[in-house]
Design an enzyme around this catalytic site. Structure first.
Site, PDB file in Angstrom:
ATOM      1  CB  ILE A  98      13.511  54.033  54.360  1.00 35.47           C
ATOM      2  CG1 ILE A  98      13.118  53.257  55.630  1.00 35.47           C
ATOM      3  CG2 ILE A  98      14.012  53.097  53.252  1.00 35.47           C
ATOM      4  CD1 ILE A  98      14.234  52.454  56.273  1.00 35.47           C
ATOM      5  CE  LYS A  99      20.586  59.214  51.851  1.00 33.37           C
ATOM      6  NZ  LYS A  99      22.035  59.199  51.700  1.00 33.37           N
ATOM      7  CB  ILE A 100      13.507  55.260  48.259  1.00 33.18           C
ATOM      8  CG1 ILE A 100      12.911  54.538  49.467  1.00 33.18           C
ATOM      9  CG2 ILE A 100      13.092  54.603  46.935  1.00 33.18           C
ATOM     10  CD1 ILE A 100      13.012  53.031  49.466  1.00 33.18           C
TER      11      ILE A 100
END
Ligand code: E4P
Length: 305
Positions: A98-100
């Site tokens: 997941i890209k945050i």
């Protein structure tokens, strides 16, 4: 160095996978938009983005991480979106990351500067792997690692764009820019000015407006290029044996990929057009033409069964 492909275009992903050089995939909302626009151009009637992303995850397979980005700005919402993306897509091949964004504070939605960090900390504790995106300084990369991110993505190309723009230099996105040369020019200017300044004391030289300006010319808070940014992050992580892997992102050209490899990046995420550029050299073309012309019948016979 591992190579990820920086695209949401399934055809590009499949092609690059067939070359046997791809270790993972990174996407972001802009890359998804580009893929959707492309599908519209191809007159695909109903675009089912969920199935499309599923195909990306399956094409990449279980050994190759696929980064998918959240869209909210507040920690709690980002966490919920991350969990949803993970639930939906990770069971397919077990490869979802997941890209945050490191800091989501904006004029529109800003709450605190720490929403990204809070989300990274939470997800990492849940063992959902995080790729921290939009990293523009070594300090941000250090914080991302402290929060438990699996990956940190410094945007080398965007930092280059920022510095080049500050210098007033005209450029096309994919152009290579010689930041080392720029540093030499700056140093030279500074030396000449100091040499002509006579016997001034150190404090007045240090505070001189010209010196201050030239010292920072071509730099962003001490960072002289995107590659320099990557190098500093790699060094900091090595100093403390930090396990977070550095993904050199926002790659603009092949030479920049070479430089981030030299800087010790664990991974570079590379757009398809840059991958195409990396394989080419005029002397290879010339060489293959000569070899083809020089094949004598006796040698050709060797390949007949
Ligand atoms: C990587 O994870 C990013 O999505 C990407 O490299 C951004 O590249 P850009 O600066 O060319 O948009």
């Amino acid at each position: 160095m591992k190579i990820f492909i920086d695209t949401a275009n399934l055809d590009e992903i499949r092609k690059a996978l067939s070359w046997g050089i791809v270790d993972g995939v990174t996407t972001n909302p802009s890359l998804i938009k580009r893929a959707v626009d492309q599908l519209k151009k191809l007159k695909v009637r109903k675009i089912d983005i969920e199935s499309y992303i599923k195909e990306i995850c399956l094409a990449a397979g279980k050994e190759r991480p696929v980064s998918l980005e959240v869209i909210s700005l507040r920690a709690q919402e980002m966490i919920e979106e991350a969990e949803l993306l993970y639930r939906k897509f990770n069971p397919l091949a077990g490869n979802v990351v997941i890209k945050i964004p490191i800091n989501t504070y904006t004029r529109m939605g800003g709450v605190s500067h720490y929403e990204g960090l809070k989300a990274i900390t939470h997800l990492s504790r849940e063992e959902i792997p995080v790729n921290t995106t939009l990293i523009m300084s070594p300090e941000q990369a250090l914080l991302a690692a402290k929060a438990g991110a699996r990956y940190a993505s410094p945007f080398a190309g965007r930092v280059d764009d920022y510095i080049r723009k500050k210098l007033g230099i005209q450029f096309r996105k994919q152009d290579y820019f010689d930041f080392d040369l720029m540093q030499k020019i700056t140093k030279d200017k500074l030396t000449r000015f100091m040499d002509s300044s006579g016997e001034r004391d150190a404090a007045s030289l240090y505070l001189d407006e010209n010196i201050k300006e030239w010292k920072d010319l071509g730099k962003d808070n001490g960072i002289s290029s995107g590659v320099h940014l990557v190098e500093e992050i790699v060094n900091i992580y090595q100093n403390y044996r930090i396990k977070t892997e550095v993904i050199a992102a926002s790659m603009r050209n092949g030479r920049q990929v070479r430089e981030v490899a030299l800087a010790g990046a664990h991974i570079a995420t590379i757009p398809f057009n840059v991958m195409e550029e990396m394989i080419q050299h005029p002397k290879t073309v010339e060489g293959i033409e000569t070899f083809s012309q020089d094949v004598v019948p006796e040698y050709r016979d060797l390949f007949e069964e």
